[in-house]
Design an enzyme around this catalytic site. Structure first.
Site, PDB file in Angstrom:
ATOM      1  N   LYS A 211      74.100  34.498  10.097  1.00 32.78           N
ATOM      2  CA  LYS A 211      74.261  34.853   8.669  1.00 32.78           C
ATOM      3  C   LYS A 211      73.186  34.164   7.746  1.00 32.78           C
ATOM      4  O   LYS A 211      72.621  34.979   7.322  1.00 32.78           O
ATOM      5  CB  LYS A 211      75.554  34.394   8.258  1.00 32.78           C
ATOM      6  CG  LYS A 211      75.975  35.008   6.845  1.00 32.78           C
ATOM      7  CD  LYS A 211      77.490  34.818   6.550  1.00 32.78           C
ATOM      8  CE  LYS A 211      77.634  34.777   5.022  1.00 32.78           C
ATOM      9  NZ  LYS A 211      79.008  34.502   4.560  1.00 32.78           N
ATOM     10  N   GLU A 217      71.082  24.661  15.129  1.00 27.80           N
ATOM     11  CA  GLU A 217      71.510  24.827  16.430  1.00 27.80           C
ATOM     12  C   GLU A 217      70.858  26.209  16.874  1.00 27.80           C
ATOM     13  O   GLU A 217      70.035  26.464  17.967  1.00 27.80           O
ATOM     14  CB  GLU A 217      72.912  24.814  16.834  1.00 27.80           C
ATOM     15  CG  GLU A 217      73.367  23.479  16.608  1.00 27.80           C
ATOM     16  CD  GLU A 217      73.779  23.289  15.231  1.00 27.80           C
ATOM     17  OE1 GLU A 217      73.514  23.792  14.316  1.00 27.80           O
ATOM     18  OE2 GLU A 217      75.150  22.537  15.058  1.00 27.80           O
ATOM     19  N   GLY A 272      81.854  33.659   7.618  1.00 31.15           N
ATOM     20  CA  GLY A 272      81.175  33.499   9.230  1.00 31.15           C
ATOM     21  C   GLY A 272      82.352  33.666  10.270  1.00 31.15           C
ATOM     22  O   GLY A 272      82.294  34.565  11.065  1.00 31.15           O
ATOM     23  N   ARG A 273      83.697  33.041   9.937  1.00 32.68           N
ATOM     24  CA  ARG A 273      84.769  33.046  11.061  1.00 32.68           C
ATOM     25  C   ARG A 273      85.439  34.349  10.823  1.00 32.68           C
ATOM     26  O   ARG A 273      86.570  34.557  11.533  1.00 32.68           O
ATOM     27  CB  ARG A 273      85.555  31.982  10.764  1.00 32.68           C
ATOM     28  CG  ARG A 273      86.059  31.810   9.351  1.00 32.68           C
ATOM     29  CD  ARG A 273      86.653  30.166   9.319  1.00 32.68           C
ATOM     30  NE  ARG A 273      87.052  29.815   7.915  1.00 32.68           N
ATOM     31  CZ  ARG A 273      86.273  29.413   7.004  1.00 32.68           C
ATOM     32  NH1 ARG A 273      84.906  29.168   7.306  1.00 32.68           N
ATOM     33  NH2 ARG A 273      86.717  28.961   5.886  1.00 32.68           N
ATOM     34  N   GLU A 358      89.211  25.741   9.938  1.00 33.67           N
ATOM     35  CA  GLU A 358      87.978  25.880   9.045  1.00 33.67           C
ATOM     36  C   GLU A 358      88.610  26.189   7.829  1.00 33.67           C
ATOM     37  O   GLU A 358      88.196  26.008   6.509  1.00 33.67           O
ATOM     38  CB  GLU A 358      86.906  26.428   9.590  1.00 33.67           C
ATOM     39  CG  GLU A 358      85.493  25.965   9.057  1.00 33.67           C
ATOM     40  CD  GLU A 358      84.294  26.398   9.714  1.00 33.67           C
ATOM     41  OE1 GLU A 358      83.382  25.963  10.164  1.00 33.67           O
ATOM     42  OE2 GLU A 358      84.141  27.652  10.118  1.00 33.67           O
ATOM     43  N   HIS A 389     101.283  23.323  33.954  1.00 34.82           N
ATOM     44  CA  HIS A 389     100.991  22.355  34.983  1.00 34.82           C
ATOM     45  C   HIS A 389     100.038  21.224  34.545  1.00 34.82           C
ATOM     46  O   HIS A 389      99.358  20.386  35.228  1.00 34.82           O
ATOM     47  CB  HIS A 389     100.279  23.053  36.177  1.00 34.82           C
ATOM     48  CG  HIS A 389     101.146  24.009  37.038  1.00 34.82           C
ATOM     49  ND1 HIS A 389     101.938  23.679  37.871  1.00 34.82           N
ATOM     50  CD2 HIS A 389     101.300  25.292  36.580  1.00 34.82           C
ATOM     51  CE1 HIS A 389     102.548  24.716  38.379  1.00 34.82           C
ATOM     52  NE2 HIS A 389     102.036  25.756  37.391  1.00 34.82           N
ATOM     53  N   LYS A 517      76.235  17.696   8.907  1.00 36.29           N
ATOM     54  CA  LYS A 517      75.024  18.297   9.151  1.00 36.29           C
ATOM     55  C   LYS A 517      73.609  17.408   8.535  1.00 36.29           C
ATOM     56  O   LYS A 517      72.867  17.378   9.055  1.00 36.29           O
ATOM     57  CB  LYS A 517      75.145  19.679   8.299  1.00 36.29           C
ATOM     58  CG  LYS A 517      75.331  20.660   9.155  1.00 36.29           C
ATOM     59  CD  LYS A 517      75.000  22.041   8.514  1.00 36.29           C
ATOM     60  CE  LYS A 517      75.818  23.209   9.075  1.00 36.29           C
ATOM     61  NZ  LYS A 517      75.913  24.357   8.125  1.00 36.29           N
TER      62      LYS A 517
END
Ligand code: G6Q
Length: 555
Positions: A211, A217, A272-273, A358, A389, A517
């Protein structure tokens, strides 16, 4: 200015009533609740389209739901829902509207927001561009620089520009076209390196999904992919056939070298999310085809309507949100498990981890007051039956209260032998075991029947007792289709919204990711030479210098 909480929430009459009510019923076992309410399953379930929610296995009575609904009303949930759908700037700390619901709205109807703009025309333009792009790839009309059709797509993005599309592409693998879709997110070079080993530069399309187009990254991974592509023998002119971007920052995407016509736009009013419904969903549309992507949007839109139009007590996201508040704030539960009995939904827990943590992992209210109640829980989980399990032991016999959502499809997509019946038998057995448990008396009978002597029974008996009374929601969907998946995701988005409103949070910002960051940028520079540093606190300084001493030196 930050102030201590004015305790707006905890002063609400419904909150006070819930506190008193909690004292009355917190020790009641769900066995008793079921015994005293013969219609509990009918009373505490909601059927909506292809989804069915049974929430009867919760530590609630009719009164609990009534009080929780009162809390939602006093907390302003109905008004907040309207504010979001009417495009008010409810993301106050970033001064933005929150319009992911517009992205999946009916393209033929205007979606007029508070400032009077209709956002549908620009959404439609991008959707048409996505459709044209996908169709050209699928038909082979659009090819790589040597004329070969595309066989793979690599989406490079992180956080909201990765988790949503990644989860959905994996969930809808059954419908996938003849094209591989990979996701590179981590700045760890293992991620990009291992992915690039699997693809051929001549037939790979790279989608740089960011965005802001400033995410470290993503840009680092994008640069590495570009270098790899050029090293393979392709020239700069070939880049425009293989690299596209999705961004709201057109200038930086162009500066990176993406041709302007290869940029799919989205807007700052999409968080974003919450962005998989936007052009960020391009990898989904390529994976399953544009018409199936549209079905995903349609399912989410149908859930939006349910959320907006259904009375609170029959509203799936509202009920789920309120139950979460009941456990979080009154029982003191710290976590919420998400357990899909559907391998295709493998990444749903990690997707919801971001969506929820978030959004509601905040300690101050919208008005900057420090809260005096707990907010967003830790979200975790994996698929069943695998979890059985692994960590289910703790759910059955540990010391913690862990509300869990169990999610499964009525129909299998693959129908192999008895797999699905076995899966669903486990699914249903687990929630039954979690609610009922096994009393000492019941455990003793089983042990006696197995022929054990008295002494052995005495020794083993405490280990064979299950307290039960662990709350679960059971959610069935008819079949994992794009439409039903869209509805399921939107349901959770709205659940998170409801909780954020009641906790008085801004669920749409994420300032918490900033500090780390910024520090990383400083440390990155410091790691660049061989000299020890004298900065930072003792531990970080020690670690930086240890790392520098131990790092292989350039020869
Ligand atoms: C989500 C967050 C965050 C964001 C990533 C990637 O709501 O804002 O996860 O999606 O940091 O950001 P870009 O898309 O700007 O690269």
């Amino acid at each position: 200015m930050m102030t201590e909480s004015t305790a707006r929430l905890t002063a609400l009459p419904a909150w006070q009533k819930l506190k008193a009510h909690y004292e009355q019923i917190s020790d009641t076992h769900m066995r008793e609740l079921f015994a005293s309410q013969s219609n509990r399953f009918e009373d505490f379930s909601i059927a909506w389209e292809d989804l069915f929610l049974d929430y009867s296995k919760n530590r609630i009575t009719e009164e609990t739901i009534q009080l929780l609904v009162e809390l939602a009303t006093e907390g302003g949930v109905p008004e907040a829902i309207e504010s979001m759908f009417q495009g008010e700037k409810i993301n106050t700390t970033e001064d933005r509207e929150v319009l992911h619901t517009a992205l999946r709205s009916d393209v033929n109807k205007p979606f007029i927001i508070a400032n009077g703009d209709d956002v549908m025309p620009e959404i439609q333009t991008v959707l048409e561009k996505m459709k044209g792009f996908c169709d050209a790839i699928h038909s082979g009309q659009s090819t790589g620089y040597t004329g070969k059709t595309f066989t793979s797509v690599v989406n490079i993005g992180i956080g909201g520009s990765d988790l949503g599309p990644h989860m959905v592409v994996n969930a809808l693998k059954f419908y996938q076209k003849d094209i591989d879709v990979y996701f590179v997110s981590n700045v760890d070079d293992a991620d990009v390196s291992e992915t690039l080993k699997k693809v051929d530069p001549e037939t790979t399309l790279f989608i740089i999904a960011s965005k802001t187009f400033t995410t470290w990254e993503t840009l680092t991974n994008a640069h590495s992919a570009r270098e790899w592509f050029l090293r393979s023998g392709a020239d700069e002119a070939a880049l425009s056939k293989h690299f596209v971007a999705i961004s709201s920052n057109i200038d930086d995407a162009v500066a990176f070298g993406i041709a302007e016509e290869n940029i799919f736009e989205f807007w700052d009013w999409v968080g974003g999310r919450y962005s998989l419904w936007s052009a960020i969903g391009l990898s989904i549309a390529i994976a399953i085809g544009f018409s199936k992507f549209s079905e995903l949007l349609a399912g989410a839109h149908a859930m939006d309507k349910h959320f907006r139009e259904t009375p609170l007590e029959k509203n799936m996201p509202v009920i789920l949100g309120l139950l979460g508040i009941w456990y979080n704030n009154f029982f003191g539960a710290d976590t919420q498990a998400i357990i899909p009995y559907d391998q295709y939904l493998e990444y749903l827990p990690s997707y919801l981890q971001q969506a929820d943590m978030e959004s509601n992992g905040k300690r101050v209210t919208k008005h900057g007051e420090v809260v005096d109640y707990s907010t967003g829980p830790v979200i975790w989980g994996t698929t069943g039956t695998n979890g059985q399990h692994a960590y289910f032991q703790l759910l059955h016999q540990g010391t913690r209260l862990i509300p869990a959502d169990f999610i499964a499809g009525i129909e299998s997509l693959n129908n192999v032998g008895e797999h699905h019946r076995l899966l669903i038998a486990n699914f249903l057995a687990q929630t039954e075991a979690l609610v009922r448990g096994k009393t000492e008396a019941e455990a003793k009978i089983t042990l006696e029947q197995s022929g054990l002597g008295e002494e052995e029974i005495e020794m083993i008996l405490p280990h064979k007792v299950f307290p039960g009374n662990q709350p679960t929601n059971t959610l069935f969907y008819q079949k994992l289709t794009p439409y039903n998946l869209g509805a399921l995701i939107a349901m959770y988005e709205h659940k998170i919204f409801v909780q954020g409103i009641i906790w008085d949070l801004n669920s749409f910002d994420q300032w918490g990711v900033e500090l780390g960051k910024n520090l990383a940028k400083v440390i990155f520079e410091e790691l660049g030479d061989g000299k020890p540093v004298a900065t930072h606190g003792q531990s970080t300084r020690g670690l930086i210098n240890y790392y520098k001493r131990k790092s292989p030196k350039d020869s």
